[in-house]
Design a protein around this motif. Sequence first.
Motif, PDB file in Angstrom:
ATOM      1  N   ILE A  35       0.831  -1.040  -0.146  1.00 40.74           N
ATOM      2  CA  ILE A  35       0.099   0.121   0.043  1.00 40.74           C
ATOM      3  C   ILE A  35       0.958   1.406  -0.150  1.00 40.74           C
ATOM      4  CG2 ILE A  35      -1.869   1.398   1.304  1.00 40.74           C
ATOM      5  CD1 ILE A  35      -2.991  -1.538   2.305  1.00 40.74           C
ATOM      6  N   ALA A  36       2.042   1.136   0.780  1.00 38.04           N
ATOM      7  CA  ALA A  36       2.798   2.368   0.812  1.00 38.04           C
ATOM      8  C   ALA A  36       3.616   2.817  -0.552  1.00 38.04           C
ATOM      9  CB  ALA A  36       3.900   2.108   1.920  1.00 38.04           C
ATOM     10  N   ALA A 110      -3.950  14.137   3.052  1.00 39.22           N
ATOM     11  CA  ALA A 110      -5.234  13.590   2.706  1.00 39.22           C
ATOM     12  C   ALA A 110      -4.793  12.204   1.840  1.00 39.22           C
ATOM     13  CB  ALA A 110      -6.149  14.364   1.757  1.00 39.22           C
ATOM     14  N   ILE A 111      -3.781  12.198   1.366  1.00 41.43           N
ATOM     15  CA  ILE A 111      -2.928  11.354   0.705  1.00 41.43           C
ATOM     16  C   ILE A 111      -2.800   9.912   1.579  1.00 41.43           C
ATOM     17  CG2 ILE A 111      -1.349  10.128  -1.025  1.00 41.43           C
ATOM     18  CD1 ILE A 111      -1.428  12.831  -2.293  1.00 41.43           C
ATOM     19  N   ALA A 112      -2.190  10.312   2.639  1.00 39.69           N
ATOM     20  CA  ALA A 112      -1.631   9.471   3.686  1.00 39.69           C
ATOM     21  C   ALA A 112      -2.799   8.816   4.415  1.00 39.69           C
ATOM     22  CB  ALA A 112      -0.483  10.224   4.445  1.00 39.69           C
ATOM     23  N   SER A 113      -3.770   9.804   4.647  1.00 38.78           N
ATOM     24  CA  SER A 113      -5.026   9.371   5.236  1.00 38.78           C
ATOM     25  C   SER A 113      -5.673   8.176   4.649  1.00 38.78           C
ATOM     26  CB  SER A 113      -5.958  10.408   5.623  1.00 38.78           C
ATOM     27  OG  SER A 113      -7.083  10.177   6.243  1.00 38.78           O
ATOM     28  N   ARG A 114      -5.744   8.358   3.234  1.00 43.43           N
ATOM     29  CA  ARG A 114      -6.535   7.263   2.446  1.00 43.43           C
ATOM     30  C   ARG A 114      -5.751   6.049   2.560  1.00 43.43           C
ATOM     31  NH1 ARG A 114      -7.547  11.961  -1.019  1.00 43.43           N
ATOM     32  NH2 ARG A 114      -5.433  11.210  -2.175  1.00 43.43           N
ATOM     33  N   ALA A 115      -4.631   6.111   2.395  1.00 45.38           N
ATOM     34  CA  ALA A 115      -3.604   5.008   2.219  1.00 45.38           C
ATOM     35  C   ALA A 115      -3.599   4.171   3.841  1.00 45.38           C
ATOM     36  CB  ALA A 115      -2.305   5.566   2.325  1.00 45.38           C
ATOM     37  N   GLN A 116      -3.909   4.957   4.791  1.00 42.17           N
ATOM     38  CA  GLN A 116      -3.908   4.334   6.104  1.00 42.17           C
ATOM     39  C   GLN A 116      -5.333   3.609   6.291  1.00 42.17           C
ATOM     40  OE1 GLN A 116      -1.777   4.131   8.626  1.00 42.17           O
ATOM     41  NE2 GLN A 116      -3.080   2.507   9.413  1.00 42.17           N
ATOM     42  N   GLU A 117      -6.252   4.291   5.843  1.00 35.87           N
ATOM     43  CA  GLU A 117      -7.718   3.733   5.587  1.00 35.87           C
ATOM     44  C   GLU A 117      -7.638   2.462   5.011  1.00 35.87           C
ATOM     45  OE1 GLU A 117     -10.390   6.805   4.349  1.00 35.87           O
ATOM     46  OE2 GLU A 117     -10.262   7.899   6.065  1.00 35.87           O
TER      47      GLU A 117
END
Length: 469
Positions: A35-36, A110-117
Amino acid sequence: MKSLQARVTVLATVATALLVGLAGMLMLVSQRAEIAMQTADSSRVHYMCSSTRCVPLQPYATAATPGVLVRYASTEVRPALSLWPFGDSAATRSQQVGEGPRRDEDEARAIASRAQEQLDSATLALLAVLASITTLVSVTVLAATSRVLRPVETMRAEVAEINEHNLTRRVPVPSSDNEIARLAATLNETLDRMHRTVEDTRRFVADASHELRSPLAALRAELEIALSHPYLADWPTVVKSALEDAERLQELTTDLLLLARLDADALDKQDTVDLTAVVRREVSRRAAVTLEADDQVLVPGRRAQLSRLLGNLLDNAERHAGTEVVVRLRGGETATLEVIDDGPGIPEADRERVFDRFTRLDEARTRAAGGAGLGLAIARRIATRHHGTLDATDAEGFRGIRFVATIPTGIPQPRKATALGQQRLGDEVWQFLNGSIVPAHGHIPEPRPVPEPELDWALIFGEHQPVHA
């Protein structure tokens, strides 16, 4: 936790949880890296830069050149993803990497938050799958152990109902050929042996009581009759008859005590016994017994018991023999001792029964010659304790019976047979005068009666001899 079913279930659950958890952790680490990498790839922007400004490059679009001298650069967002799925995804940190212009912080967050979700969703789904697998394994193990242990519980309940008054019950044997079925079969065999042992003990006690009651009743009757007419009684005859009954009681109780010791004690203390010397010593006390023996047949065991074995066989042979008793001893890896007589013999149907305690055939039921029926039982028990056998077979060349006792030695021994009946006349006379043997020739005088041997207290009581008043 005393239940084996619960222990097996918990152990299987823990082991499954550890294995599944380890596999899930490896999958989550791989998923986080994937995902990262996908987030970095999707957030990467390429630029065409001059010394003054940078122009973003769009796929399949025309871009204006910012200057004469340009260079290419890129910028990507790399989120710091966490494997804990219950945190705040909006607080996920990120890092912008590249030589191009930096992205807006809100956009990067926002990009990091979507990846964490995305990683949290994958983690929760994987945890649900792992929990389902663990639960399924636990339920399966619980059901399997319950099914496997159900016959064991049935056997336990059945054995719990067995007592000394009902030894005929047996545990059910499962139809499947597995360890549980073999356990049930072995348990039934053990119960059969216990049943036979208890029945033998009960029969032994009843027979012993009967045998002891007869001489006691005769002794009491003789004394009561003598006391009722004290002036008419022949007291020497009364005392002599009472003494005979007392001697019979003593012999019977001695045999019973010896049988009890043979059944209870283990033959753990053994010596190297010269069976040839034992046989020659025992035969020398008898009249009209021919001996054929190898020299120095060594066996492990106890000398007193082996002497008692041969003595009982000779007593039985002399009681039933017509004119001749032959003793043969052969060495080798197994010592073979044979006692043969030319008496009436034993019917084949009774040749195993004669080794039972208190067994006397019809010809031996008289009080004077019958005995108590314990001699052959004691002899076989002694042979068994020495890891050997004792059987009754046909006497080759004789009309009577042959008792064959085998005792393992494990030592190859030379066979140098010597027949005392075939020695020179001078040797026979010397051995007769010396008391070793008693030849059965008409020109040699009959020997004087041999005194009754004393009781072997070491055999009966061990190291502790009885105290005489």
